[in-house]
Motif scaffolding. Structure first.
Motif, mmCIF file in Angstrom:
data_model
loop_
_atom_site.group_PDB
_atom_site.id
_atom_site.type_symbol
_atom_site.label_atom_id
_atom_site.label_comp_id
_atom_site.label_asym_id
_atom_site.label_seq_id
_atom_site.Cartn_x
_atom_site.Cartn_y
_atom_site.Cartn_z
ATOM 1 N N CYS A 1 0.830 -1.214 0.000
ATOM 2 C CA CYS A 1 0.000 0.000 0.000
ATOM 3 C C CYS A 1 0.859 1.256 0.000
ATOM 4 N N GLN B 1 2.546 1.900 -3.469
ATOM 5 C CA GLN B 1 1.660 2.321 -4.550
ATOM 6 C C GLN B 1 0.813 3.542 -4.211
ATOM 7 N N VAL C 1 -5.055 -0.379 -5.473
ATOM 8 C CA VAL C 1 -3.747 -0.989 -5.246
ATOM 9 C C VAL C 1 -3.785 -2.379 -5.877
#
Length: 188
Positions: free
Chosen positions: A55, A58, A176
Motif C-alpha cells: 500500500c 503504490q 492498489v
C-alpha cells in the motif's frame, strides 16, 4: 437472521476492553457479542507488513494502520488487522476510529475455532453496515485472498476470491494491485 439482544452496550464493552488490554488480550464487540481475538503469530504479522509495504509503495498518500480500533455498524467495535485511511486521518482523534475515515479494512485469519464466524461471517456484515468501501480478507486456511466491495444493505455486493499466487486488484478508492505470490511463504 433475526436480531438478538446484545450482550452489553458499547460503553460497557469499552470499560472491559480497557481492563483486558492491560492483560494482552484482544477483545472485539461485533454482532452484539463479545469476542476474543487471538494475539497474532509471526506469519500473521509478516502478512500485515507485506500489505503495508504494498500500500505504501503504490499509494504514499494513504496509511495502513495495523493497530487501530474501529467503530462498526450497530454499536460494534472491532480491532482489524489493518485499517487503510488517508495519511494523518486519525491525528488528534480519540481512541476509536470512525468508519467514514476507513477506505479499507483488513483481516488476516488466525488458526482458532472462532475464525470462521468472526472473520468470514460477522466481520463482512459489520464492515458493510458501516459503509466501509473495501474489506480485504487474507484467508490463511484457504490460501486465498477475498476482496469485498460495493457495500449496500449490510452486505458487500461484490466478493472476488483468488488463491495465493494471483494478482489481485483492490478497487477504488484503494486502487492498489497485490501480487500475492509472497503470501505462499506465510501459509501453513
Amino acid at each position: 437472521m433475526t436480531a438478538s439482544r446484545p450482550q452489553m452496550s458499547p460503553e460497557q464493552f469499552e470499560a472491559i476492553d480497557g481492563a483486558a488490554e492491560r492483560q494482552d488480550v484482544a477483545l472485539e464487540f461485533t454482532a452484539g457479542r463479545l469476542g476474543v481475538k487471538p494475539l497474532p503469530d509471526g506469519n500473521h504479522g509478516e502478512t500485515v507488513m507485506w500489505l503495508l509495504e504494498c500500500c505504501l509503495t503504490q499509494r504514499p498518500d494513504l496509511r495502513l494502520y495495523p493497530t487501530s480500533r474501529l467503530r462498526t455498524g450497530r454499536g460494534g467495535v472491532a480491532k482489524p488487522d489493518g485499517l487503510l485511511a488517508r495519511r494523518r486521518a486519525f491525528a488528534g482523534r480519540g481512541r476509536w476510529a470512525e468508519p467514514e475515515d476507513a477506505l479499507m479494512v483488513v483481516e488476516v485469519t488466525s488458526y482458532d475455532a472462532d475464525a470462521n464466524r468472526r472473520d468470514r461471517v460477522e466481520k463482512p456484515v459489520a464492515y458493510a453496515e458501516a459503509g466501509i468501501p473495501v474489506f480485504l480478507l487474507v484467508d490463511r486456511d484457504a490460501g486465498a485472498v477475498s476482496v469485498h466491495s460495493e457495500p449496500e444493505g449490510g452486505r458487500y455486493l461484490s466478493v472476488v476470491t483468488l488463491a495465493y499466487g494471483h494478482v489481485v486488484e483492490l478497487p477504488g478508492p484503494v486502487n492498489v494491485t497485490l501480487d500475492t505470490e509472497e503470501l505462499k511463504e506465510f501459509a501453513r
